[in-house]
Design a protein around this motif. Sequence first.
Motif, PDB file in Angstrom:
ATOM      1  N   GLN A 207     -25.849  11.843 -75.534  1.00 48.42           N
ATOM      2  CA  GLN A 207     -26.202  11.992 -76.945  1.00 48.42           C
ATOM      3  C   GLN A 207     -24.956  12.001 -77.817  1.00 48.42           C
ATOM      4  O   GLN A 207     -24.933  11.382 -78.893  1.00 48.42           O
ATOM      5  CB  GLN A 207     -27.010  13.273 -77.143  1.00 48.42           C
ATOM      6  CG  GLN A 207     -28.404  13.228 -76.532  1.00 48.42           C
ATOM      7  CD  GLN A 207     -29.124  14.567 -76.625  1.00 48.42           C
ATOM      8  OE1 GLN A 207     -28.521  15.581 -76.969  1.00 48.42           O
ATOM      9  NE2 GLN A 207     -30.406  14.562 -76.318  1.00 48.42           N
ATOM     10  N   VAL A 208     -23.926  12.708 -77.371  1.00 53.42           N
ATOM     11  CA  VAL A 208     -22.665  12.738 -78.109  1.00 53.42           C
ATOM     12  C   VAL A 208     -22.074  11.333 -78.182  1.00 53.42           C
ATOM     13  O   VAL A 208     -21.634  10.872 -79.245  1.00 53.42           O
ATOM     14  CB  VAL A 208     -21.667  13.711 -77.454  1.00 53.42           C
ATOM     15  CG1 VAL A 208     -20.292  13.588 -78.112  1.00 53.42           C
ATOM     16  CG2 VAL A 208     -22.167  15.146 -77.547  1.00 53.42           C
ATOM     17  N   ARG A 209     -22.050  10.640 -77.061  1.00 55.03           N
ATOM     18  CA  ARG A 209     -21.502   9.284 -76.997  1.00 55.03           C
ATOM     19  C   ARG A 209     -22.241   8.343 -77.942  1.00 55.03           C
ATOM     20  O   ARG A 209     -21.627   7.591 -78.706  1.00 55.03           O
ATOM     21  CB  ARG A 209     -21.602   8.739 -75.575  1.00 55.03           C
ATOM     22  CG  ARG A 209     -20.575   9.284 -74.607  1.00 55.03           C
ATOM     23  CD  ARG A 209     -21.011   9.009 -73.160  1.00 55.03           C
ATOM     24  NE  ARG A 209     -21.500   7.659 -72.996  1.00 55.03           N
ATOM     25  CZ  ARG A 209     -20.724   6.629 -72.650  1.00 55.03           C
ATOM     26  NH1 ARG A 209     -19.440   6.813 -72.443  1.00 55.03           N
ATOM     27  NH2 ARG A 209     -21.236   5.438 -72.505  1.00 55.03           N
ATOM     28  N   ASN A 210     -23.573   8.349 -77.879  1.00 48.51           N
ATOM     29  CA  ASN A 210     -24.364   7.425 -78.686  1.00 48.51           C
ATOM     30  C   ASN A 210     -24.204   7.706 -80.175  1.00 48.51           C
ATOM     31  O   ASN A 210     -24.103   6.776 -80.986  1.00 48.51           O
ATOM     32  CB  ASN A 210     -25.836   7.506 -78.292  1.00 48.51           C
ATOM     33  CG  ASN A 210     -26.104   6.946 -76.909  1.00 48.51           C
ATOM     34  OD1 ASN A 210     -25.309   6.178 -76.377  1.00 48.51           O
ATOM     35  ND2 ASN A 210     -27.213   7.343 -76.308  1.00 48.51           N
ATOM     36  N   THR A 211     -24.173   8.973 -80.539  1.00 52.26           N
ATOM     37  CA  THR A 211     -23.990   9.334 -81.948  1.00 52.26           C
ATOM     38  C   THR A 211     -22.599   8.945 -82.417  1.00 52.26           C
ATOM     39  O   THR A 211     -22.427   8.374 -83.514  1.00 52.26           O
ATOM     40  CB  THR A 211     -24.206  10.846 -82.148  1.00 52.26           C
ATOM     41  OG1 THR A 211     -25.526  11.208 -81.713  1.00 52.26           O
ATOM     42  CG2 THR A 211     -24.052  11.224 -83.616  1.00 52.26           C
TER      43      THR A 211
ATOM     44  N   LEU B  37     -13.372   8.110 -77.820  1.00 53.79           N
ATOM     45  CA  LEU B  37     -13.177   6.728 -78.267  1.00 53.79           C
ATOM     46  C   LEU B  37     -12.747   5.846 -77.105  1.00 53.79           C
ATOM     47  O   LEU B  37     -13.277   4.742 -76.920  1.00 53.79           O
ATOM     48  CB  LEU B  37     -12.117   6.686 -79.372  1.00 53.79           C
ATOM     49  CG  LEU B  37     -11.707   5.291 -79.860  1.00 53.79           C
ATOM     50  CD1 LEU B  37     -12.870   4.593 -80.545  1.00 53.79           C
ATOM     51  CD2 LEU B  37     -10.500   5.388 -80.803  1.00 53.79           C
ATOM     52  N   PHE B  38     -11.805   6.328 -76.305  1.00 56.97           N
ATOM     53  CA  PHE B  38     -11.344   5.551 -75.156  1.00 56.97           C
ATOM     54  C   PHE B  38     -12.496   5.277 -74.191  1.00 56.97           C
ATOM     55  O   PHE B  38     -12.631   4.160 -73.678  1.00 56.97           O
ATOM     56  CB  PHE B  38     -10.232   6.291 -74.419  1.00 56.97           C
ATOM     57  CG  PHE B  38      -9.881   5.679 -73.092  1.00 56.97           C
ATOM     58  CD1 PHE B  38      -9.218   4.469 -73.023  1.00 56.97           C
ATOM     59  CD2 PHE B  38     -10.250   6.305 -71.908  1.00 56.97           C
ATOM     60  CE1 PHE B  38      -8.913   3.887 -71.799  1.00 56.97           C
ATOM     61  CE2 PHE B  38      -9.953   5.730 -70.681  1.00 56.97           C
ATOM     62  CZ  PHE B  38      -9.282   4.517 -70.632  1.00 56.97           C
ATOM     63  N   GLU B  39     -13.325   6.268 -73.959  1.00 57.01           N
ATOM     64  CA  GLU B  39     -14.455   6.095 -73.044  1.00 57.01           C
ATOM     65  C   GLU B  39     -15.385   4.988 -73.527  1.00 57.01           C
ATOM     66  O   GLU B  39     -15.843   4.153 -72.732  1.00 57.01           O
ATOM     67  CB  GLU B  39     -15.217   7.413 -72.916  1.00 57.01           C
ATOM     68  CG  GLU B  39     -16.338   7.382 -71.892  1.00 57.01           C
ATOM     69  CD  GLU B  39     -17.029   8.728 -71.741  1.00 57.01           C
ATOM     70  OE1 GLU B  39     -18.160   8.752 -71.195  1.00 57.01           O
ATOM     71  OE2 GLU B  39     -16.461   9.749 -72.168  1.00 57.01           O
ATOM     72  N   LEU B  40     -15.657   4.946 -74.826  1.00 61.91           N
ATOM     73  CA  LEU B  40     -16.548   3.928 -75.373  1.00 61.91           C
ATOM     74  C   LEU B  40     -15.933   2.534 -75.266  1.00 61.91           C
ATOM     75  O   LEU B  40     -16.606   1.572 -74.889  1.00 61.91           O
ATOM     76  CB  LEU B  40     -16.861   4.255 -76.835  1.00 61.91           C
ATOM     77  CG  LEU B  40     -17.714   5.500 -77.080  1.00 61.91           C
ATOM     78  CD1 LEU B  40     -17.738   5.832 -78.571  1.00 61.91           C
ATOM     79  CD2 LEU B  40     -19.125   5.311 -76.556  1.00 61.91           C
TER      80      LEU B  40
ATOM     81  N   ARG C 157     -20.308  -1.492 -80.075  1.00 62.64           N
ATOM     82  CA  ARG C 157     -19.178  -1.279 -79.164  1.00 62.64           C
ATOM     83  C   ARG C 157     -18.127  -2.368 -79.343  1.00 62.64           C
ATOM     84  O   ARG C 157     -16.929  -2.102 -79.287  1.00 62.64           O
ATOM     85  CB  ARG C 157     -19.664  -1.225 -77.714  1.00 62.64           C
ATOM     86  CG  ARG C 157     -20.469   0.025 -77.399  1.00 62.64           C
ATOM     87  CD  ARG C 157     -20.559   0.273 -75.916  1.00 62.64           C
ATOM     88  NE  ARG C 157     -21.190  -0.818 -75.191  1.00 62.64           N
ATOM     89  CZ  ARG C 157     -21.310  -0.841 -73.866  1.00 62.64           C
ATOM     90  NH1 ARG C 157     -20.834   0.150 -73.138  1.00 62.64           N
ATOM     91  NH2 ARG C 157     -21.903  -1.852 -73.266  1.00 62.64           N
ATOM     92  N   ARG C 158     -18.568  -3.615 -79.574  1.00 64.38           N
ATOM     93  CA  ARG C 158     -17.614  -4.703 -79.799  1.00 64.38           C
ATOM     94  C   ARG C 158     -16.785  -4.428 -81.042  1.00 64.38           C
ATOM     95  O   ARG C 158     -15.557  -4.616 -81.042  1.00 64.38           O
ATOM     96  CB  ARG C 158     -18.360  -6.034 -79.959  1.00 64.38           C
ATOM     97  CG  ARG C 158     -17.442  -7.208 -80.295  1.00 64.38           C
ATOM     98  CD  ARG C 158     -18.235  -8.420 -80.764  1.00 64.38           C
ATOM     99  NE  ARG C 158     -19.122  -8.110 -81.857  1.00 64.38           N
ATOM    100  CZ  ARG C 158     -18.715  -7.940 -83.108  1.00 64.38           C
ATOM    101  NH1 ARG C 158     -17.444  -8.068 -83.433  1.00 64.38           N
ATOM    102  NH2 ARG C 158     -19.593  -7.659 -84.052  1.00 64.38           N
TER     103      ARG C 158
END
Length: 213
Positions: free
Chosen positions: A27-31, A71-74, A117-118
């Motif tokens: 949820q944190v990632r998607n938001t 940010l790096f993870e995404l 993501r792009r």
Amino acid sequence: MEIFRTPSDMPMRKATSNSALAEPHSQVRNTALYLFAEQGFQKVSLRKLASALSMQAGSLYNHISSKQDLLFELIDEHETDLLDAIETNQLSDTTPEEKLLAYIRTHVDFNVRHACRRSITQLEFRNLSPEQQQEILDSRNLQANTLSNIIQQGVQRQVFDQMQLKTTTALLLAMLNEAASMISTDCNTALDDTIESLQKIIVTILRAGSAET
């Protein structure tokens, strides 16, 4: 015949192994993904991210180590997922031209389907640490090497013209990235039609002056 496997819309390859934490982390990632894409990484504070998730800012540290690591993870996920998709669609029993067509379709289709993501990978790369940037560059180099190898195979079989591989690869990748950006921002641009036109243009460029087989 061109064979293509369409990637899932939002793959989550790096979900945490603890199932109790996986859902909040996702949820944190998607938001964060959509906030970063819409407002920019620098303008999204931890407080703003927490507010969008209806939680206290300090609670975010239960799910992420830092905003920069998030940010790096995404970005890392996008680049490695793209590499996986490219490799999946590179079948060993196909010709260099068929491999090239598959590469073009995979690259553009994936980036269009993952437009947020792009966008982040292109615009927010500068906000990563030097070590994180190098990891991303390593993934991008592997993507470029795959394309370079396809072109080289075509040259060796005399279906593509002799050319400077590094320069040609860089130019073709720039074309693919620009096409994905154009399709993502123009609702009137058809994905399949654009990909097919791009395939014809690139094959024509690479075959210029080469022996017909």
